[in-house]
Design a protein around this motif. Structure first.
Motif, PDB file in Angstrom:
ATOM      1  N   LEU A 100       1.260   1.219 -10.250  1.00  0.00           N
ATOM      2  CA  LEU A 100       1.280   1.043  -8.794  1.00  0.00           C
ATOM      3  C   LEU A 100       2.258   2.041  -8.196  1.00  0.00           C
ATOM      4  O   LEU A 100       3.413   2.129  -8.628  1.00  0.00           O
ATOM      5  N   LEU A 101       1.796   2.799  -7.216  1.00  0.00           N
ATOM      6  CA  LEU A 101       2.662   3.714  -6.481  1.00  0.00           C
ATOM      7  C   LEU A 101       3.141   3.009  -5.217  1.00  0.00           C
ATOM      8  O   LEU A 101       2.336   2.441  -4.481  1.00  0.00           O
ATOM      9  N   MET A 102       4.447   3.057  -4.987  1.00  0.00           N
ATOM     10  CA  MET A 102       5.042   2.527  -3.763  1.00  0.00           C
ATOM     11  C   MET A 102       5.589   3.743  -3.019  1.00  0.00           C
ATOM     12  O   MET A 102       6.537   4.388  -3.472  1.00  0.00           O
ATOM     13  N   ILE A 103       4.964   4.075  -1.898  1.00  0.00           N
ATOM     14  CA  ILE A 103       5.191   5.342  -1.214  1.00  0.00           C
ATOM     15  C   ILE A 103       5.839   5.093   0.147  1.00  0.00           C
ATOM     16  O   ILE A 103       5.305   4.345   0.960  1.00  0.00           O
ATOM     17  N   LYS A 104       6.992   5.755   0.393  1.00  0.00           N
ATOM     18  CA  LYS A 104       7.663   5.631   1.687  1.00  0.00           C
ATOM     19  C   LYS A 104       7.370   6.870   2.517  1.00  0.00           C
ATOM     20  O   LYS A 104       7.541   7.998   2.057  1.00  0.00           O
ATOM     21  N   THR A 105       6.928   6.645   3.760  1.00  0.00           N
ATOM     22  CA  THR A 105       6.493   7.738   4.619  1.00  0.00           C
ATOM     23  C   THR A 105       6.643   7.367   6.086  1.00  0.00           C
ATOM     24  O   THR A 105       7.078   6.252   6.420  1.00  0.00           O
ATOM     25  N   ARG A 106       6.266   8.278   6.953  1.00  0.00           N
ATOM     26  CA  ARG A 106       6.168   7.983   8.385  1.00  0.00           C
ATOM     27  C   ARG A 106       4.808   7.332   8.654  1.00  0.00           C
ATOM     28  O   ARG A 106       3.794   7.743   8.084  1.00  0.00           O
ATOM     29  N   THR A 107       4.788   6.376   9.538  1.00  0.00           N
ATOM     30  CA  THR A 107       3.538   5.715   9.906  1.00  0.00           C
ATOM     31  C   THR A 107       2.537   6.727  10.460  1.00  0.00           C
ATOM     32  O   THR A 107       1.346   6.641  10.176  1.00  0.00           O
ATOM     33  N   SER A 108       3.020   7.711  11.198  1.00  0.00           N
ATOM     34  CA  SER A 108       2.134   8.718  11.795  1.00  0.00           C
ATOM     35  C   SER A 108       1.438   9.591  10.755  1.00  0.00           C
ATOM     36  O   SER A 108       0.475  10.285  11.082  1.00  0.00           O
ATOM     37  N   LEU A 109       1.908   9.556   9.510  1.00  0.00           N
ATOM     38  CA  LEU A 109       1.311  10.389   8.459  1.00  0.00           C
ATOM     39  C   LEU A 109       0.436   9.614   7.479  1.00  0.00           C
ATOM     40  O   LEU A 109      -0.070  10.190   6.514  1.00  0.00           O
ATOM     41  N   VAL A 110       0.250   8.318   7.707  1.00  0.00           N
ATOM     42  CA  VAL A 110      -0.519   7.506   6.754  1.00  0.00           C
ATOM     43  C   VAL A 110      -1.953   8.018   6.603  1.00  0.00           C
ATOM     44  O   VAL A 110      -2.483   8.048   5.494  1.00  0.00           O
TER      45      VAL A 110
END
Length: 142
Positions: free
Chosen positions: A90-100
């Motif tokens: 499982l990958l848990m990825i932190k990002t900006r919502t605008s880039l999902v």
């Protein structure tokens, strides 16, 4: 010297000085900073090697600040009218919502599954310096 405050003065002081300070202090301690500005996305992959390839690509392309790979997840699901049980990571990825959306397209283009899992949730609360780090690492959508 004794200063007489009437109700109007007290309300004015509260609204202009105390209340903004209390709200700021509460937000900084609880981590409610720009709620929904950042998201965490979850992606299942068939192996940690595939996860590393996708994770490196996401970080290199500035679509994610961090990708955690959680090995040995057991997934039970229905696919093409059959119940399946597979070992995945499982990958848990932190990002900006605008880039999902861009992140999802990158994963779809680099994932071996016919239909890959990419789901995201907004980060409602967190450590303010960590959230700032996500924002500093992942630029706004171009």
């Amino acid at each position: 010297m004794l200063i007489a405050f009437n109700k109007k003065h007290l309300i004015t002081i509260y609204l202009t000085v105390l209340r903004p300070y209390l709200i700021f202090a509460n937000n900084m301690s609880s981590g409610i900073v720009d709620a929904d500005k950042y998201s965490v996305a979850y992606v299942t992959v068939p192996s940690t090697d595939v996860g590393k390839t996708i994770g490196h690509g996401l970080v290199k392309n500035k679509l994610a600040a961090c990708v955690n790979i959680i090995p040995q997840v057991t997934s039970i699901y229905e696919w093409k009218n059959e119940i399946n049980e597979d070992s995945e990571a499982l990958l848990m990825i932190k990002t900006r919502t605008s880039l999902v959306d861009q992140l999802t397209e990158f994963v779809r283009s680099n994932h071996p599954y016919e239909v890959c899992e990419v789901i995201s949730l907004p980060i409602q609360n967190g450590n303010p310096p960590y959230l700032k780090w996500i924002g500093d690492t992942v630029p706004e959508k171009q």
